[in-house]
Design an enzyme around this catalytic site. Structure first.
Site, short mmCIF file in Angstrom:
data_model
loop_
_atom_site.label_atom_id
_atom_site.label_comp_id
_atom_site.label_asym_id
_atom_site.label_seq_id
_atom_site.Cartn_x
_atom_site.Cartn_y
_atom_site.Cartn_z
N SER A 58 48.41 46.04 45.44
CA SER A 58 48.88 45.84 46.84
C SER A 58 48.08 44.71 47.53
O SER A 58 48.53 44.05 48.39
CB SER A 58 48.62 46.82 47.59
OG SER A 58 49.52 48.04 47.11
N PHE A 59 46.87 44.55 46.88
CA PHE A 59 46.12 43.49 47.48
C PHE A 59 46.60 42.10 47.48
O PHE A 59 46.67 41.24 48.37
CB PHE A 59 44.61 43.44 46.77
CG PHE A 59 43.54 42.39 47.37
CD1 PHE A 59 42.91 43.03 48.68
CD2 PHE A 59 43.43 41.26 47.07
CE1 PHE A 59 41.92 42.00 49.16
CE2 PHE A 59 42.22 40.37 47.58
CZ PHE A 59 41.61 40.93 48.51
N GLU A 60 47.52 41.98 46.57
CA GLU A 60 48.36 40.72 46.27
C GLU A 60 49.41 40.62 47.04
O GLU A 60 49.99 39.45 47.05
CB GLU A 60 48.50 40.36 44.74
CG GLU A 60 47.37 40.15 43.79
CD GLU A 60 46.22 41.38 43.72
OE1 GLU A 60 46.95 42.48 43.38
OE2 GLU A 60 45.09 41.13 43.71
N HIS A 97 37.82 51.90 48.31
CA HIS A 97 38.75 50.84 47.90
C HIS A 97 40.17 50.80 48.85
O HIS A 97 40.61 49.78 49.35
CB HIS A 97 39.45 50.80 46.26
CG HIS A 97 40.20 51.73 45.98
ND1 HIS A 97 39.84 53.07 45.63
CD2 HIS A 97 41.57 51.96 46.09
CE1 HIS A 97 40.95 53.83 45.59
NE2 HIS A 97 42.08 53.16 45.75
N CYS A 142 51.74 50.87 47.42
CA CYS A 142 51.09 52.18 47.41
C CYS A 142 49.63 52.42 47.09
O CYS A 142 49.55 52.08 46.04
CB CYS A 142 52.00 53.35 46.82
SG CYS A 142 51.17 54.84 46.56
N VAL A 143 48.73 52.46 48.17
CA VAL A 143 47.38 52.79 47.95
C VAL A 143 47.09 54.08 47.99
O VAL A 143 47.33 54.81 49.21
CB VAL A 143 46.55 51.83 49.08
CG1 VAL A 143 45.16 52.02 48.71
CG2 VAL A 143 47.16 50.29 48.60
N PHE A 191 55.48 45.27 56.74
CA PHE A 191 54.40 46.30 56.05
C PHE A 191 55.08 47.38 55.57
O PHE A 191 55.26 48.61 56.09
CB PHE A 191 53.33 46.64 57.18
CG PHE A 191 52.19 47.32 56.76
CD1 PHE A 191 51.16 46.73 56.27
CD2 PHE A 191 52.20 48.67 56.99
CE1 PHE A 191 49.75 47.33 55.84
CE2 PHE A 191 51.22 49.52 56.45
CZ PHE A 191 49.97 48.80 56.05
N TRP A 251 50.99 48.80 41.04
CA TRP A 251 50.29 49.98 41.13
C TRP A 251 50.93 51.14 41.59
O TRP A 251 51.59 50.87 42.76
CB TRP A 251 49.01 49.56 41.92
CG TRP A 251 47.58 49.16 41.26
CD1 TRP A 251 47.50 47.95 40.64
CD2 TRP A 251 46.55 50.24 40.77
NE1 TRP A 251 46.17 47.95 40.04
CE2 TRP A 251 45.54 49.21 40.31
CE3 TRP A 251 46.32 51.41 41.36
CZ2 TRP A 251 44.53 50.10 39.76
CZ3 TRP A 251 45.12 52.14 40.70
CH2 TRP A 251 44.11 51.20 40.21
C1 DLZ Z 1 41.86 48.15 42.15
C2 DLZ Z 1 43.29 48.96 42.65
C3 DLZ Z 1 42.78 50.30 43.02
C4 DLZ Z 1 41.58 51.29 42.52
N1 DLZ Z 1 43.80 51.22 43.41
C5 DLZ Z 1 45.04 50.50 44.05
C6 DLZ Z 1 46.02 51.55 44.33
O1 DLZ Z 1 45.76 52.64 44.57
N2 DLZ Z 1 47.10 50.73 44.93
C7 DLZ Z 1 47.41 49.47 44.81
O2 DLZ Z 1 48.49 48.96 45.07
N3 DLZ Z 1 46.35 48.58 44.25
C8 DLZ Z 1 45.14 49.23 43.69
N4 DLZ Z 1 44.23 48.65 43.19
C9 DLZ Z 1 44.43 47.10 42.89
C10 DLZ Z 1 44.18 46.13 43.79
O3 DLZ Z 1 45.40 46.16 44.91
C11 DLZ Z 1 44.15 44.79 43.21
O4 DLZ Z 1 45.38 44.60 42.59
C12 DLZ Z 1 43.09 44.37 42.35
O5 DLZ Z 1 42.04 44.67 43.10
C13 DLZ Z 1 43.37 42.72 41.89
O6 DLZ Z 1 43.00 42.11 43.14
#
Ligand code: DLZ
Length: 172
Positions: free
Chosen positions: A65-67, A97, A89-90, A122, A31
């Site tokens: 990033s969640f993964e 979210h 990067c979120v 981190f 992402w």
């Molecule tokens: C779904 C999502 C969103 C909306 N934004 C980001 C982001 O800005 N940065 C990032 O790394 N990942 C984002 N994701 C994806 C989540 O991290 C994850 O991959 C999904 O929710 C599936 O588990």
């Protein structure tokens, strides 16, 4: 992942232990790839500039990033790595979210570090908007991938030092 590095974060080179004896895992989120690959470039270059061998650095990519914590744990299961660096990067959007993902990554990596004794670093940008992220991925605020690499080297060296018998008796 091969474009030129931009600004490096400033740090004191002389304080950094050699990375030569260590093996590193890097997990990179896809992402916001333009940001995370800049973090990766800074991270990889810093590890090798400090002596890490390219063949001792294993990189894997994850969808978001969640993964990061789950993949970091998979890497750690091999017991081959002295430190594992997570880069992502979120960017804040209309919903919350970002809070859930950032908190999950922070909690996940902290738990992994404490449970395993391996440093999980981190390297997640938690930006309010895209320019904030760019500023920290080779822009005017340096490159947080560089800082993640320096932290990984220092923590790997500390872990090694603390695993060896103390050379002195009593207070130093
Ligand atoms: C779904 C999502 C969103 C909306 N934004 C980001 C982001 O800005 N940065 C990032 O790394 N990942 C984002 N994701 C994806 C989540 O991290 C994850 O991959 C999904 O929710 C599936 O588990």
């Amino acid at each position: 992942m091969a474009s030129a590095l931009k600004n490096l974060s400033t740090y004191d080179d002389s304080n950094i232990p050699s990375a030569e004896p260590f093996t590193f895992g890097i997990v990179v989120s896809e992402w916001n790839t333009h940001i995370t690959h800049a973090l990766y470039e800074g991270c990889f270059a810093t590890l090798t500039n400090h002596g890490a061998k390219a063949e001792n650095i294993r990189t894997v990519q994850v969808p978001g990033s969640f993964e990061l914590p789950a993949a970091a744990k998979m890497l750690a299961a091999s017991k081959r790595f002295d430190a594992i660096i997570c880069l992502g990067c979120v960017i804040k959007g209309e919903t919350r979210h970002d809070e859930y993902i950032n908190q999950a990554v922070a909690t996940g990596l902290t738990g992994l570090s404490i449970a395993s004794g391996i440093p999980f670093i981190f390297g997640l940008l938690t930006a309010n908007y895209e320019q904030q992220a760019k500023d920290r991925a080779g822009g005017r605020h340096g490159n947080k991938g560089v800082e993640a690499a320096v932290t990984a080297i220092r923590m790997a060296a500390l872990r090694k030092e603390l695993s060896q018998p103390s050379k002195s008796i009593g207070f130093q």
